[in-house]
Design an enzyme around this catalytic site. Structure first.
Site, PDB file in Angstrom:
ATOM      1  N   THR A 123       0.824  -1.216   0.000  1.00  0.00           N
ATOM      2  CA  THR A 123       0.000   0.000   0.000  1.00  0.00           C
ATOM      3  C   THR A 123       0.857   1.266   0.000  1.00  0.00           C
ATOM      4  O   THR A 123       1.988   1.257   0.523  1.00  0.00           O
ATOM      5  CB  THR A 123      -0.902  -0.019   1.252  1.00  0.00           C
ATOM      6  OG1 THR A 123      -1.408   1.295   1.495  1.00  0.00           O
ATOM      7  CG2 THR A 123      -0.154  -0.435   2.513  1.00  0.00           C
ATOM      8  N   ASP A 124       0.276   2.357  -0.504  1.00  0.00           N
ATOM      9  CA  ASP A 124       0.963   3.662  -0.444  1.00  0.00           C
ATOM     10  C   ASP A 124       1.175   4.117   0.998  1.00  0.00           C
ATOM     11  O   ASP A 124       2.027   4.964   1.273  1.00  0.00           O
ATOM     12  CB  ASP A 124       0.181   4.729  -1.231  1.00  0.00           C
ATOM     13  CG  ASP A 124      -1.255   4.974  -0.736  1.00  0.00           C
ATOM     14  OD1 ASP A 124      -1.731   4.219   0.137  1.00  0.00           O
ATOM     15  OD2 ASP A 124      -1.888   5.927  -1.236  1.00  0.00           O
ATOM     16  N   GLU A 125       0.380   3.554   1.936  1.00  0.00           N
ATOM     17  CA  GLU A 125       0.448   4.024   3.328  1.00  0.00           C
ATOM     18  C   GLU A 125       1.804   3.734   3.967  1.00  0.00           C
ATOM     19  O   GLU A 125       2.144   4.337   4.983  1.00  0.00           O
ATOM     20  CB  GLU A 125      -0.684   3.405   4.154  1.00  0.00           C
ATOM     21  CG  GLU A 125      -2.050   3.763   3.597  1.00  0.00           C
ATOM     22  CD  GLU A 125      -3.186   3.544   4.576  1.00  0.00           C
ATOM     23  OE1 GLU A 125      -2.965   3.619   5.790  1.00  0.00           O
ATOM     24  OE2 GLU A 125      -4.307   3.299   4.107  1.00  0.00           O
ATOM     25  N   TYR A 147      -1.432  -0.479  11.208  1.00  0.00           N
ATOM     26  CA  TYR A 147      -1.677  -1.149   9.911  1.00  0.00           C
ATOM     27  C   TYR A 147      -0.510  -0.921   8.955  1.00  0.00           C
ATOM     28  O   TYR A 147       0.102  -1.868   8.466  1.00  0.00           O
ATOM     29  CB  TYR A 147      -2.984  -0.639   9.276  1.00  0.00           C
ATOM     30  CG  TYR A 147      -3.093  -0.933   7.793  1.00  0.00           C
ATOM     31  CD1 TYR A 147      -3.139  -2.243   7.328  1.00  0.00           C
ATOM     32  CD2 TYR A 147      -3.121   0.100   6.843  1.00  0.00           C
ATOM     33  CE1 TYR A 147      -3.208  -2.525   5.965  1.00  0.00           C
ATOM     34  CE2 TYR A 147      -3.200  -0.176   5.479  1.00  0.00           C
ATOM     35  CZ  TYR A 147      -3.242  -1.491   5.051  1.00  0.00           C
ATOM     36  OH  TYR A 147      -3.298  -1.768   3.706  1.00  0.00           O
ATOM     37  N   LYS A 151       2.406  -3.475   7.387  1.00  0.00           N
ATOM     38  CA  LYS A 151       2.572  -3.656   5.939  1.00  0.00           C
ATOM     39  C   LYS A 151       4.010  -3.319   5.536  1.00  0.00           C
ATOM     40  O   LYS A 151       4.617  -4.022   4.730  1.00  0.00           O
ATOM     41  CB  LYS A 151       1.588  -2.779   5.149  1.00  0.00           C
ATOM     42  CG  LYS A 151       0.133  -3.210   5.214  1.00  0.00           C
ATOM     43  CD  LYS A 151      -0.144  -4.585   4.612  1.00  0.00           C
ATOM     44  CE  LYS A 151       0.018  -4.634   3.112  1.00  0.00           C
ATOM     45  NZ  LYS A 151      -0.417  -5.944   2.560  1.00  0.00           N
TER      46      LYS A 151
HETATM   47  P1  NAD Z   1      -9.786  -6.991   2.787  1.00  0.00           P
HETATM   48  O1  NAD Z   1      -9.711  -6.669   4.241  1.00  0.00           O
HETATM   49  O2  NAD Z   1     -11.038  -6.705   2.032  1.00  0.00           O
HETATM   50  O3  NAD Z   1      -9.486  -8.557   2.574  1.00  0.00           O
HETATM   51  C1  NAD Z   1      -8.479  -9.233   3.277  1.00  0.00           C
HETATM   52  C2  NAD Z   1      -8.670 -10.731   3.045  1.00  0.00           C
HETATM   53  O4  NAD Z   1      -7.593 -11.408   3.709  1.00  0.00           O
HETATM   54  C3  NAD Z   1      -9.985 -11.276   3.631  1.00  0.00           C
HETATM   55  O5  NAD Z   1     -10.588 -12.147   2.697  1.00  0.00           O
HETATM   56  C4  NAD Z   1      -9.527 -12.028   4.870  1.00  0.00           C
HETATM   57  O6  NAD Z   1     -10.378 -13.125   5.213  1.00  0.00           O
HETATM   58  C5  NAD Z   1      -8.140 -12.495   4.455  1.00  0.00           C
HETATM   59  N1  NAD Z   1      -7.265 -12.751   5.610  1.00  0.00           N
HETATM   60  C6  NAD Z   1      -7.035 -11.921   6.661  1.00  0.00           C
HETATM   61  N2  NAD Z   1      -6.206 -12.513   7.541  1.00  0.00           N
HETATM   62  C7  NAD Z   1      -5.889 -13.734   7.017  1.00  0.00           C
HETATM   63  C8  NAD Z   1      -5.069 -14.811   7.451  1.00  0.00           C
HETATM   64  N3  NAD Z   1      -4.393 -14.758   8.612  1.00  0.00           N
HETATM   65  N4  NAD Z   1      -4.954 -15.904   6.659  1.00  0.00           N
HETATM   66  C9  NAD Z   1      -5.638 -15.977   5.477  1.00  0.00           C
HETATM   67  N5  NAD Z   1      -6.451 -14.998   5.040  1.00  0.00           N
HETATM   68  C10 NAD Z   1      -6.569 -13.887   5.791  1.00  0.00           C
HETATM   69  O7  NAD Z   1      -8.534  -6.286   2.128  1.00  0.00           O
HETATM   70  P2  NAD Z   1      -8.382  -5.570   0.699  1.00  0.00           P
HETATM   71  O8  NAD Z   1      -8.875  -4.185   0.797  1.00  0.00           O
HETATM   72  O9  NAD Z   1      -8.917  -6.482  -0.341  1.00  0.00           O
HETATM   73  O10 NAD Z   1      -6.800  -5.492   0.587  1.00  0.00           O
HETATM   74  C11 NAD Z   1      -6.063  -6.577   0.045  1.00  0.00           C
HETATM   75  C12 NAD Z   1      -4.579  -6.242   0.087  1.00  0.00           C
HETATM   76  O11 NAD Z   1      -4.340  -5.056  -0.658  1.00  0.00           O
HETATM   77  C13 NAD Z   1      -4.052  -5.979   1.496  1.00  0.00           C
HETATM   78  O12 NAD Z   1      -2.774  -6.571   1.603  1.00  0.00           O
HETATM   79  C14 NAD Z   1      -3.964  -4.469   1.579  1.00  0.00           C
HETATM   80  O13 NAD Z   1      -2.931  -4.065   2.451  1.00  0.00           O
HETATM   81  C15 NAD Z   1      -3.655  -4.109   0.145  1.00  0.00           C
HETATM   82  N6  NAD Z   1      -4.112  -2.781  -0.287  1.00  0.00           N
HETATM   83  C16 NAD Z   1      -5.415  -2.406  -0.107  1.00  0.00           C
HETATM   84  C17 NAD Z   1      -5.835  -1.145  -0.549  1.00  0.00           C
HETATM   85  C18 NAD Z   1      -7.270  -0.703  -0.422  1.00  0.00           C
HETATM   86  O14 NAD Z   1      -7.567   0.457  -0.723  1.00  0.00           O
HETATM   87  N7  NAD Z   1      -8.192  -1.559  -0.017  1.00  0.00           N
HETATM   88  C19 NAD Z   1      -4.915  -0.274  -1.160  1.00  0.00           C
HETATM   89  C20 NAD Z   1      -3.593  -0.708  -1.331  1.00  0.00           C
HETATM   90  C21 NAD Z   1      -3.211  -1.965  -0.898  1.00  0.00           C
END
Ligand code: NAD
Length: 318
Positions: A123-125, A147, A151
């Site tokens: 993530t950008d964060e 968080y 990351k």
């Molecule tokens: P989300 O919270 O919607 O989904 C996370 C998924 O991971 C869920 O299905 C959850 O059940 C699973 N999970 C959590 N802990 C787990 C574990 N211990 N073992 C197996 N599965 C597990 O998240 P998202 O928004 O889809 O983000 C996905 C990725 O992208 C993350 O790594 C996040 O840091 C990154 N990201 C998200 C954004 C955003 O805007 N949402 C932006 C940049 C990067």
């Protein structure tokens, strides 16, 4: 390709799996997900019987189970994470466990089983806040929340596996995503669903914090592009090129849903709230990737999706 996707029942992971199954009929996809509160099998209901798709309920911290699955695949795209900043401020323990220990467990198993490419989705964060200009991939990491710190820790671990063990790791860092199947605790789905329910929308502080926004399908296509065209050991920033203040986004949503500003409720700011995130994405753009959706068109489509799919989000808000 035999592709392991972790966290495929979450927001971005589920959109990514659907995109990959549609685009590459000869790929096999294994979705490994613990099904935390954020993991929702409904996100993939339409493809659960697809012959090239397999679901395994599993914790990425479970080394024995992870090794077993890793022995059956050749490529990994790692989304699984605890992802909500506010929850990490309340209690960061699950964030340390999943984001750091879970990523370590996957990297170690990937090394043992000779994985050909491991894309770590970040993530950008991790860069922290920036007043002016934009972060490049080479900038230092100064994350602010539990968080983003976990990351950042996982990014450094992933990079160390490339440096020390030559594991073919690629790290992606993306800006704020929005679109279908986003858990309704995050800003856009929370605000849209609140307004549909006739409830007010909680805006932190003055609402002047700035984020760059990308439609989730553009993020998925960027990961697909990097998976096939990226270079081992590299980091790629991904952004939508649409920086907006939170209050701008709020007013756009109010406008689309025909609500007025009396529906805004200003609430106490989040502690350590980063002022502005901004990425320089010239590295990826110079390779030929660019987002396909404008912010406005994607926001309209997203609001319409939540309005048309109350069955999906109503039960999550109870
Ligand atoms: P989300 O919270 O919607 O989904 C996370 C998924 O991971 C869920 O299905 C959850 O059940 C699973 N999970 C959590 N802990 C787990 C574990 N211990 N073992 C197996 N599965 C597990 O998240 P998202 O928004 O889809 O983000 C996905 C990725 O992208 C993350 O790594 C996040 O840091 C990154 N990201 C998200 C954004 C955003 O805007 N949402 C932006 C940049 C990067």
């Amino acid at each position: 390709m035999k592709l392991l996707v972790t966290g495929g029942c979450g927001f971005i992971g589920s959109n990514f799996i659907r995109h990959m199954l549609n685009k590459y009929p000869d790929y096999e996809i294994v979705n490994l997900d613990k099904l935390t509160y954020a993991g929702n099998p409904d996100n993939l209901k339409d493809i659960e019987d697809h012959p090239a798709y397999y679901f395994v309920k599993c914790d990425i911290c479970d080394a024995a189970a992870v090794n077993n699955i890793m022995s059956k695949v050749d490529t990994v795209v790692h989304f699984a994470a605890e992802s909500h900043v506010d929850r990490s401020i309340e209690d960061g323990s699950a964030f340390v466990r999943t984001n750091v220990l879970g990523t370590y467990t996957l990297l170690d198993a990937a090394l043992k089983h000779g994985i050909k490419r491991f894309v770590h989705v970040s993530t950008d964060e991790v860069y922290g806040s920036i007043k002016e200009g934009s972060f490049k991939e080479t900038d230092i990491l100064t994350p602010s929340s539990p968080y983003s710190s976990t990351k950042a820790g996982s990014d450094l671990l992933a990079h160390s596996y490339f440096i020390t063990h030559k594991l073919p790791v690629i790290i992606t860092r993306c800006t704020n995503n929005f679109g279908p199947f986003q858990y309704p605790e995050k800003l856009i789905p929370l605000f849209v669903t609140n307004l549909i329910e006739g409830k007010r929308v909680p805006v932190y502080g003055t609402g002047m914090n700035v984020r760059d926004w990308i439609y989730v399908l553009d993020h998925c296509k960027a990961i697909d592009f990097i998976l096939h065209n990226g270079t081992d050991g590299e980091i790629y920033n991904i952004g939508g090129g649409a920086e907006k203040t939170n209050i701008e986004i709020t007013k756009k949503i109010l406008n689309i849903l025909g609500a007025d500003e009396s529906m805004i409720q200003y609430v106490r700011d989040r502690p350590g709230h980063d002022w502005r995130y901004s990425l320089d994405c010239s590295k990826l753009r110079s390779m030929g990737w660019k987002p396909e959706h404008t912010f406005e068109e994607a926001l309209d489509a997203t609001v319409k999706w939540y309005a048309d799919n109350e069955w999906w989000w109503k039960k999550l808000k109870q």
